[in-house]
Enzyme design. Structure first.
Site, PDB file in Angstrom:
ATOM      1  CG  HIS A  50      35.945  68.328  69.552  1.00  0.00           C
ATOM      2  ND1 HIS A  50      36.151  69.545  70.151  1.00  0.00           N
ATOM      3  CD2 HIS A  50      35.499  68.611  68.307  1.00  0.00           C
ATOM      4  CE1 HIS A  50      35.836  70.515  69.317  1.00  0.00           C
ATOM      5  NE2 HIS A  50      35.446  69.976  68.189  1.00  0.00           N
TER       6      HIS A  50
HETATM    7  C1  T46 Z   1      34.810  72.485  66.502  1.00  0.00           C
HETATM    8  C2  T46 Z   1      35.919  73.458  66.665  1.00  0.00           C
HETATM    9  C3  T46 Z   1      36.583  73.806  65.361  1.00  0.00           C
HETATM   10  C4  T46 Z   1      27.610  76.203  71.806  1.00  0.00           C
HETATM   11  O1  T46 Z   1      26.804  76.357  72.755  1.00  0.00           O
HETATM   12  N1  T46 Z   1      27.169  76.255  70.521  1.00  0.00           N
HETATM   13  C5  T46 Z   1      27.995  76.088  69.460  1.00  0.00           C
HETATM   14  O2  T46 Z   1      27.537  76.149  68.302  1.00  0.00           O
HETATM   15  C6  T46 Z   1      29.401  75.846  69.714  1.00  0.00           C
HETATM   16  C7  T46 Z   1      30.353  75.662  68.549  1.00  0.00           C
HETATM   17  C8  T46 Z   1      29.821  75.809  71.003  1.00  0.00           C
HETATM   18  N2  T46 Z   1      28.948  75.975  72.038  1.00  0.00           N
HETATM   19  C9  T46 Z   1      29.442  75.969  73.425  1.00  0.00           C
HETATM   20  C10 T46 Z   1      29.953  74.630  73.923  1.00  0.00           C
HETATM   21  C11 T46 Z   1      30.991  75.047  74.940  1.00  0.00           C
HETATM   22  O3  T46 Z   1      30.390  75.297  76.175  1.00  0.00           O
HETATM   23  O4  T46 Z   1      30.562  76.851  73.481  1.00  0.00           O
HETATM   24  C12 T46 Z   1      31.528  76.372  74.389  1.00  0.00           C
HETATM   25  C13 T46 Z   1      32.889  76.235  73.711  1.00  0.00           C
HETATM   26  O5  T46 Z   1      32.847  75.128  72.796  1.00  0.00           O
HETATM   27  P1  T46 Z   1      34.067  74.118  72.611  1.00  0.00           P
HETATM   28  O6  T46 Z   1      34.747  73.900  73.900  1.00  0.00           O
HETATM   29  O7  T46 Z   1      33.545  72.906  71.894  1.00  0.00           O
HETATM   30  O8  T46 Z   1      35.004  74.982  71.642  1.00  0.00           O
HETATM   31  P2  T46 Z   1      36.236  74.494  70.755  1.00  0.00           P
HETATM   32  O9  T46 Z   1      36.902  75.725  70.267  1.00  0.00           O
HETATM   33  O10 T46 Z   1      37.061  73.487  71.459  1.00  0.00           O
HETATM   34  O11 T46 Z   1      35.551  73.745  69.492  1.00  0.00           O
HETATM   35  C14 T46 Z   1      34.798  74.488  68.560  1.00  0.00           C
HETATM   36  C15 T46 Z   1      33.484  73.768  68.223  1.00  0.00           C
HETATM   37  O12 T46 Z   1      32.753  73.507  69.425  1.00  0.00           O
HETATM   38  C16 T46 Z   1      33.736  72.448  67.542  1.00  0.00           C
HETATM   39  O13 T46 Z   1      32.535  71.930  66.999  1.00  0.00           O
HETATM   40  O14 T46 Z   1      34.846  71.622  65.636  1.00  0.00           O
HETATM   41  O15 T46 Z   1      35.552  74.661  67.363  1.00  0.00           O
END
Ligand code: T46
Length: 133
Positions: A50
């Site tokens: 993303h």
């Molecule tokens: C990024 C990369 C480097 C939250 O509720 N609060 C938060 O502050 C974050 C970061 C995530 N979440 C929830 C959203 C999803 O349900 O945690 C779950 C996993 O998030 P995501 O699928 O977006 O995780 P990554 O590892 O793909 O991405 C993360 C960050 O979300 C993103 O901002 O830049 O790490």
């Protein structure tokens, strides 16, 4: 020009061990509003895929390593995060992916704003439209 921008995170060391400091608007190029960390990852399960409209971030591998892909819609770069003294800037509107997490990887992220799902661009074609028009 490369998309890879590092911040300075020198280890202040003595015989007791090492200490690293990250400070808003000093060595981190924004005010830190949120931190989160990623661990218990799997080598073959990449994350990210993303970009963010407004969020700026710095990623630091506190333990272990992972490979990061950065893509601004025109150029692509890849780097290894493999040291707690290396901070990688993930700028706004840069597509990023995290791959090949080592078993012991702990990835710390410093972020410029609170969590907002509305700030994510999770579809690559949409991302290309946003950055390239
Ligand atoms: C990024 C990369 C480097 C939250 O509720 N609060 C938060 O502050 C974050 C970061 C995530 N979440 C929830 C959203 C999803 O349900 O945690 C779950 C996993 O998030 P995501 O699928 O977006 O995780 P990554 O590892 O793909 O991405 C993360 C960050 O979300 C993103 O901002 O830049 O790490």
């Amino acid at each position: 020009m490369s998309l890879v921008e590092w911040i300075k995170l020198p280890a202040l060391g003595d015989e007791r061990g090492s200490l690293v400091v990250a400070e808003s608007n000093i060595n981190v190029p924004f005010a830190i509003e949120r931190i989160y960390y990623i661990f218990n990852t799997q080598k073959d399960t990449p994350r990210g895929f993303h970009a963010h409209y407004d969020l700026k971030q710095v990623a630091i591998c506190l333990s272990g390593s992972c490979r990061i892909v950065l893509d601004d819609g025109q150029r692509k770069d890849e780097v290894w995060l493999d040291s707690p003294t290396k901070g990688l800037v993930i700028d706004t509107r840069v597509w990023h992916e995290m791959h090949e997490f080592s078993e012991d990887c702990i990835l710390l992220v410093l972020a410029s704003a609170h969590y907002s799902e509305a700030d994510y661009i999770r579809d690559y074609d949409k991302f290309l439209e946003v950055v390239n028009g």
